[in-house]
Design a protein around this motif. Structure first.
Motif, PDB file in Angstrom:
ATOM      1  N   GLU A 180       3.421  10.456  -6.359  1.00 38.44           N
ATOM      2  CA  GLU A 180       3.985   9.286  -5.686  1.00 38.44           C
ATOM      3  C   GLU A 180       3.658   9.343  -4.198  1.00 38.44           C
ATOM      4  OE1 GLU A 180       5.518   6.769  -7.134  1.00 38.44           O
ATOM      5  OE2 GLU A 180       5.585   7.626  -9.132  1.00 38.44           O
ATOM      6  N   PRO A 181       3.667   8.205  -3.533  1.00 36.90           N
ATOM      7  CA  PRO A 181       3.384   8.187  -2.090  1.00 36.90           C
ATOM      8  C   PRO A 181       4.567   8.710  -1.277  1.00 36.90           C
ATOM      9  CG  PRO A 181       3.956   5.993  -2.856  1.00 36.90           C
ATOM     10  CD  PRO A 181       3.882   6.868  -4.078  1.00 36.90           C
ATOM     11  N   HIS A 200       0.833  -1.201   0.000  1.00 38.42           N
ATOM     12  CA  HIS A 200       0.000   0.000   0.000  1.00 38.42           C
ATOM     13  C   HIS A 200       0.868   1.251   0.000  1.00 38.42           C
ATOM     14  CE1 HIS A 200      -3.524  -2.413   1.017  1.00 38.42           C
ATOM     15  NE2 HIS A 200      -2.765  -3.033   1.885  1.00 38.42           N
ATOM     16  N   GLY A 201       0.416   2.270  -0.711  1.00 37.92           N
ATOM     17  CA  GLY A 201       1.070   3.570  -0.660  1.00 37.92           C
ATOM     18  C   GLY A 201       0.458   4.392   0.456  1.00 37.92           C
ATOM     19  N   VAL A 237       8.558   8.787  -2.279  1.00 40.63           N
ATOM     20  CA  VAL A 237       9.015   7.413  -2.468  1.00 40.63           C
ATOM     21  C   VAL A 237       8.575   6.959  -3.860  1.00 40.63           C
ATOM     22  CG1 VAL A 237       8.699   5.030  -1.702  1.00 40.63           C
ATOM     23  CG2 VAL A 237       8.961   6.829  -0.025  1.00 40.63           C
ATOM     24  N   THR A 238       9.465   6.290  -4.553  1.00 37.72           N
ATOM     25  CA  THR A 238       9.101   5.681  -5.830  1.00 37.72           C
ATOM     26  C   THR A 238       9.128   4.169  -5.642  1.00 37.72           C
ATOM     27  OG1 THR A 238      11.387   5.654  -6.609  1.00 37.72           O
ATOM     28  CG2 THR A 238      10.059   7.569  -7.192  1.00 37.72           C
ATOM     29  N   ILE A 239       8.235   3.488  -6.321  1.00 33.32           N
ATOM     30  CA  ILE A 239       8.210   2.031  -6.252  1.00 33.32           C
ATOM     31  C   ILE A 239       7.910   1.484  -7.630  1.00 33.32           C
ATOM     32  CG2 ILE A 239       5.793   2.008  -5.509  1.00 33.32           C
ATOM     33  CD1 ILE A 239       6.534  -0.631  -3.967  1.00 33.32           C
ATOM     34  N   ARG A 240       8.597   0.407  -7.957  1.00 34.53           N
ATOM     35  CA  ARG A 240       8.348  -0.297  -9.218  1.00 34.53           C
ATOM     36  C   ARG A 240       8.579  -1.783  -8.979  1.00 34.53           C
ATOM     37  NH1 ARG A 240      13.778  -0.042 -12.170  1.00 34.53           N
ATOM     38  NH2 ARG A 240      15.021   0.930 -10.580  1.00 34.53           N
ATOM     39  N   GLN A 278       0.652   0.837 -10.358  1.00 34.66           N
ATOM     40  CA  GLN A 278       1.787   0.428 -11.185  1.00 34.66           C
ATOM     41  C   GLN A 278       2.324  -0.952 -10.787  1.00 34.66           C
ATOM     42  OE1 GLN A 278       1.854   2.741  -8.769  1.00 34.66           O
ATOM     43  NE2 GLN A 278       3.912   3.167  -8.034  1.00 34.66           N
ATOM     44  N   LEU A 279       1.830  -1.493  -9.678  1.00 35.50           N
ATOM     45  CA  LEU A 279       2.279  -2.815  -9.229  1.00 35.50           C
ATOM     46  C   LEU A 279       1.344  -3.898  -9.748  1.00 35.50           C
ATOM     47  CD1 LEU A 279       3.230  -2.080  -5.516  1.00 35.50           C
ATOM     48  CD2 LEU A 279       4.686  -2.005  -7.555  1.00 35.50           C
TER      49      LEU A 279
END
Length: 150
Positions: free
Chosen positions: A48-49, A36-37, A143-146, A98-99
């Motif tokens: 972004e979160p 979860h963001g 925070v960026t997440i990929r 995006q996940l």
């Protein structure tokens, strides 16, 4: 699996960003059931979160937070509760479109974790390596997440 809480730092009251673990295997074997963001609500969810929370099958969670100076704070989470530093009503968990969806097995199985550090020994990126692919979380203004499939 225990991550440990960090002391809060500075005026923000946010985690100071000093991880408790640096070994690549500190999360190995954990099963991630959700990601979860954490978003600052007055700004909306367009960007972004400010943090990402990984919910584990064992009932624990891991919180990766954007801290001052581009540092990535890595602490135990408090899912489903908001972190202590969040002002109620101004922060909210939200989806990260995006996940990919959770695998058909019900969770991503972590095979290892790595932290990448700068010259001052501050974490700026974490990679949670799973059987299905890698979660890459970086810190900057947010925070960026990929997810990188194997």
């Amino acid at each position: 699996m225990t991550v440990g809480r960090e002391a809060t730092g500075g005026e923000t009251g946010r985690p100071a960003g000093r991880p408790r673990h640096r070994r690549a295997d500190w999360l190995a074997g954990a099963r991630i059931t959700a990601v979860h963001g954490l978003f600052y609500r007055p700004e909306g969810r367009a960007g972004e979160p400010e943090a990402v929370e990984f919910v584990l099958a064992e009932g624990q969670s891991v919180l990766l937070t954007c801290v001052s100076g581009g540092t990535l704070g890595i602490t135990s989470g408090s899912w489903p509760a908001l972190p202590d530093w969040c002002v109620p009503g101004q922060w909210d968990f939200g989806p990260l479109p995006q996940l990919p969806p959770v695998p058909y097995t019900g969770a991503w199985t972590v095979v290892g974790a790595e932290e990448y550090r700068d010259g001052r020994d501050r974490a700026y990126e974490a990679v949670l390596r799973c059987e299905e692919g890698d979660f890459v979380v970086g810190s900057g203004d947010t925070v960026t997440i990929r997810f990188i499939r194997r």
